[in-house]
Design a protein around this motif. Structure first.
Motif, PDB file in Angstrom:
ATOM      1  N   UNK A  89       0.719  -1.272  -0.216  1.00  0.00           N
ATOM      2  CA  UNK A  89       0.015  -0.051  -0.031  1.00  0.00           C
ATOM      3  C   UNK A  89       1.043   1.128   0.066  1.00  0.00           C
ATOM      4  N   UNK A  90       1.836   1.312   0.962  1.00  0.00           N
ATOM      5  CA  UNK A  90       2.715   2.380   0.967  1.00  0.00           C
ATOM      6  C   UNK A  90       3.594   2.610  -0.592  1.00  0.00           C
ATOM      7  N   UNK A  91       3.911   1.655  -1.168  1.00  0.00           N
ATOM      8  CA  UNK A  91       4.641   1.770  -2.417  1.00  0.00           C
ATOM      9  C   UNK A  91       3.702   2.285  -3.470  1.00  0.00           C
ATOM     10  N   UNK A  92       2.496   1.787  -3.345  1.00  0.00           N
ATOM     11  CA  UNK A  92       1.489   2.052  -4.569  1.00  0.00           C
ATOM     12  C   UNK A  92       1.285   3.559  -4.322  1.00  0.00           C
ATOM     13  N   UNK A  93       1.156   4.067  -3.097  1.00  0.00           N
ATOM     14  CA  UNK A  93       0.777   5.559  -2.676  1.00  0.00           C
ATOM     15  C   UNK A  93       1.859   6.274  -3.353  1.00  0.00           C
ATOM     16  N   UNK A  94       3.115   5.900  -3.071  1.00  0.00           N
ATOM     17  CA  UNK A  94       4.108   6.525  -3.650  1.00  0.00           C
ATOM     18  C   UNK A  94       4.191   6.672  -5.198  1.00  0.00           C
ATOM     19  N   UNK A  95       3.807   5.656  -5.679  1.00  0.00           N
ATOM     20  CA  UNK A  95       3.618   5.734  -7.325  1.00  0.00           C
ATOM     21  C   UNK A  95       2.538   6.489  -7.806  1.00  0.00           C
ATOM     22  N   UNK A  96       1.342   6.489  -7.030  1.00  0.00           N
ATOM     23  CA  UNK A  96       0.443   7.354  -7.341  1.00  0.00           C
ATOM     24  C   UNK A  96       0.781   8.978  -7.153  1.00  0.00           C
ATOM     25  N   UNK A  97       1.201   9.113  -6.096  1.00  0.00           N
ATOM     26  CA  UNK A  97       1.316  10.614  -5.634  1.00  0.00           C
ATOM     27  C   UNK A  97       2.243  11.223  -6.334  1.00  0.00           C
ATOM     28  N   UNK A  98       3.448  10.437  -6.526  1.00  0.00           N
ATOM     29  CA  UNK A  98       5.047  11.121  -6.989  1.00  0.00           C
ATOM     30  C   UNK A  98       5.217  10.481  -8.401  1.00  0.00           C
ATOM     31  N   UNK A  99       4.182   9.742  -9.031  1.00  0.00           N
ATOM     32  CA  UNK A  99       4.787   9.055 -10.327  1.00  0.00           C
ATOM     33  C   UNK A  99       5.784   8.168 -10.194  1.00  0.00           C
ATOM     34  N   UNK A 100       6.150   7.526  -8.895  1.00  0.00           N
ATOM     35  CA  UNK A 100       7.185   6.591  -9.029  1.00  0.00           C
ATOM     36  C   UNK A 100       8.653   7.402  -8.558  1.00  0.00           C
ATOM     37  N   UNK A 101       8.671   8.734  -8.172  1.00  0.00           N
ATOM     38  CA  UNK A 101       9.766   9.440  -7.947  1.00  0.00           C
ATOM     39  C   UNK A 101       9.889   9.424  -6.040  1.00  0.00           C
ATOM     40  N   UNK A 102      10.941   9.468  -5.666  1.00  0.00           N
ATOM     41  CA  UNK A 102      11.144   9.438  -4.225  1.00  0.00           C
ATOM     42  C   UNK A 102      10.945  10.842  -3.583  1.00  0.00           C
ATOM     43  N   UNK A 103      10.174  10.960  -2.587  1.00  0.00           N
ATOM     44  CA  UNK A 103       9.903  12.080  -1.882  1.00  0.00           C
ATOM     45  C   UNK A 103      11.052  12.356  -0.762  1.00  0.00           C
ATOM     46  N   UNK A 104      12.345  12.514  -0.993  1.00  0.00           N
ATOM     47  CA  UNK A 104      13.594  12.587  -0.316  1.00  0.00           C
ATOM     48  C   UNK A 104      14.276  13.689  -0.580  1.00  0.00           C
ATOM     49  N   UNK A 105      14.918  14.236   0.345  1.00  0.00           N
ATOM     50  CA  UNK A 105      15.898  15.427   0.079  1.00  0.00           C
ATOM     51  C   UNK A 105      17.317  15.123   0.677  1.00  0.00           C
ATOM     52  N   UNK A 106      18.195  15.289  -0.321  1.00  0.00           N
ATOM     53  CA  UNK A 106      19.650  14.929   0.204  1.00  0.00           C
ATOM     54  C   UNK A 106      20.451  16.045   0.073  1.00  0.00           C
ATOM     55  N   UNK A 107      21.172  16.495   1.069  1.00  0.00           N
ATOM     56  CA  UNK A 107      22.161  17.637   0.997  1.00  0.00           C
ATOM     57  C   UNK A 107      23.540  17.037   1.175  1.00  0.00           C
ATOM     58  N   UNK A 108      24.507  17.317   0.620  1.00  0.00           N
ATOM     59  CA  UNK A 108      25.809  16.857   0.591  1.00  0.00           C
ATOM     60  C   UNK A 108      26.992  17.985   0.328  1.00  0.00           C
ATOM     61  N   UNK A 109      28.152  17.295   0.867  1.00  0.00           N
ATOM     62  CA  UNK A 109      29.507  18.036   0.640  1.00  0.00           C
ATOM     63  C   UNK A 109      29.583  18.212  -0.913  1.00  0.00           C
ATOM     64  N   UNK A 110      30.130  19.232  -1.435  1.00  0.00           N
ATOM     65  CA  UNK A 110      30.525  19.184  -2.862  1.00  0.00           C
ATOM     66  C   UNK A 110      31.333  17.999  -3.049  1.00  0.00           C
TER      67      UNK A 110
END
Length: 497
Positions: A89-110
């Motif tokens: 259910x959780x993965x299908x919700x992600x697919x439907x809400x974000x078209x399969x893209x990950x709702x994640x933010x990554x901040x990193x050192x250059x």
């Protein structure tokens, strides 16, 4: 595995499949970070950050969840656990809400930056409260950053050793980027290891035979050609002539490659006889006809690396005229050099170069090749790489979290939201508990909601990594190495001139 066959849902430790059931009720945010822990007495005190861009582009960016992949994962995990624990259910919700893209933010050192161990290198957090479990779901893949970071760091340590000796025995750093050649392709565990490790080495050097690393730099770091090589013999091309025709084998190579540098492995039988009687006698005139741009590079490949190389260079000194450079060290003719690729690691390179300088030889005379010690004899604990949760939000309230094992204080983790800054003393430090100032933060948002927001070319990464060379100070090394005047006087006394 082809890109279209890769299933992101299966790219994690299987136990993480059950974690959505384990977090506190009403949790909405999970925030985690990656670091190379500082450990007392560690061999390496700072690391080179490299490789995240590849992982993001290759595995995480874009639409990584589809209905087909959900169904594949559902069947797989049912078979694996023998019970229903997969969050369909959780993965299908992600697919439907974000078209399969990950709702994640990554901040990193250059990428390419040199960071002291014990500091945050990147942070990960969910951007949608319904997908709190996703932050640490991708830990498995992201922690594999340990490999390119470790290779880039070890490669840089080689460069520091080579820079120290090259500067001390020649007066400059000219040619430094070609002093260590990547011989590691055949010695790694996979094509992807060769690509990641080979590209990580190219952050510091421009010399390699690992084609996979060059292709990675080309495809993922916008560098058409990141490294270079020269024609080189291997034992099969020498011994196929037969033992009695060793001289003919070498002469044929001189004919085949009359211009441009060429490396010839010369110890299929007896490296010392080959140098003295073939290169230094029968083919001496042919060797001397070559130029600096078409140098012959002789390669020993067995025995004690230090003693063998020293024996070879002394024979070449007897057969060919040497000169003394501006800082008092001996240099072979510009058309003749040596490459040592057998038994090379950080310790042996230091030992060889020190022995050479003690005997009055410049580091200009030698190149090195390195295989498994560069790309394979490492693991996640080499730099103590770890990914830990440091902040959560539950029922709308934030909480700094951490681990603090009584049995090992070095495994204690950081607390709260993190930022990275350069303090008033110029030192890089991590600010915990969310009190860092955004304008001081060195972490850059590189990924958000399926999209890569910041990319780096290999040229930019190399510039970041080379900043230390501009301020190269030999004050510490001078405690171990005599001054040029002292060397000059020593050589005169030893009859070098």
């Amino acid at each position: 595995m082809a890109a279209q066959d890769f299933n992101f849902l299966l790219a994690t430790d299987s136990y993480k499949i059950t974690h959505y059931k384990q977090y506190p009720p009403n949790v909405s945010k999970v925030y985690s970070y990656f670091e190379c822990r500082h450990k007392k007495g560690a061999q390496f005190n700072e690391v080179v950050f490299f490789g995240l861009q590849y992982l993001l582009k290759r595995y995480i960016a874009g639409c990584v969840v589809t209905e087909e992949k959900i169904q594949e994962a559902k069947v797989f995990y049912q078979m694996h656990f023998k019970q229903k624990v997969f969050d369909e259910e959780g993965w299908r919700k992600l697919l439907e809400r974000y078209d399969g893209r990950l709702p994640i933010r990554i901040k990193a050192v250059p990428e390419g930056r040199i960071i002291p161990r014990g500091n945050v290198l990147f942070t990960v957090e969910n951007t949608d409260p319904d997908f709190y479990w996703l932050t640490n779901y991708i830990e498995t893949m992201l922690v594999q950053m340990w490999y390119p970071i470790t290779v880039a760091t070890i490669s840089r340590e080689f460069k520091k050793i080579l820079a120290k000796h090259l500067k001390a025995t020649s007066g400059s750093l000219e040619g430094l980027e070609f002093k260590l050649h990547d011989f590691g392709y055949r010695g790694v565990s996979s094509q992807e290891s060769a690509a990641l490790g080979g590209a990580a080495h190219l952050v510091n050097f421009c010399s390699t035979d690992t084609v996979a690393g060059l292709l990675m730099a080309q495809r993922y770091y916008n560098c058409p050609m990141a490294g270079f090589s020269i024609p080189a013999a291997e034992h099969s091309t020498i011994i196929s002539w037969g033992r009695n025709r060793e001289k003919e084998a070498y002469e044929y190579l001189l004919d085949q490659f009359p211009t441009g540098p060429m490396a010839v492995v010369s110890d299929s039988y007896d490296i010392f006889k080959a140098c003295k009687h073939i290169w230094g006698d029968k083919l001496k005139e042919r060797v001397m006809e070559r130029s600096e741009d078409s140098m012959l590079v002789i390669r020993p490949d067995s025995g004690d690396p230090t003693e063998t190389l020293l024996g070879v260079i002394k024979i070449l000194e007897e057969c060919f005229t040497c000169s003394v450079n501006s800082v008092g060290y001996k240099v072979l003719p510009s058309y003749l050099r040596i490459i040592q690729g057998d038994g090379i690691d950080l310790c042996s390179v230091e030992k060889i170069l020190k022995k050479l300088s003690d005997e009055g030889w410049s580091a200009e005379n030698v190149f090195f090749g390195c295989g498994s010690a560069l790309l394979q004899k490492i693991n996640r604990d080499t730099l103590n790489c770890a990914f830990k949760c440091s902040y959560v939000e539950t029922n709308g309230k934030g909480m700094d979290v951490y681990k603090q094992p009584v049995t090992d204080p070095s495994k204690g983790s950081k607390r709260g939201r993190l930022s990275l800054r350069r303090n008033s003393d110029g030192l890089i430090e991590t600010v915990e508990r969310g009190v860092g100032k955004p304008e001081e933060d060195m972490l850059v948002t590189v990924f958000e909601n399926g999209t890569i927001l910041q990319e780096y070319s290999l040229d930019e990464i190399r510039k970041n990594a080379r900043l230390w060379e501009e301020d190269l100070s030999l004050s510490q090394h001078n405690q171990d190495h005599p001054t040029s005047l002292e060397i000059h006087q020593k050589h005169i006394m030893n009859g070098v001139h």
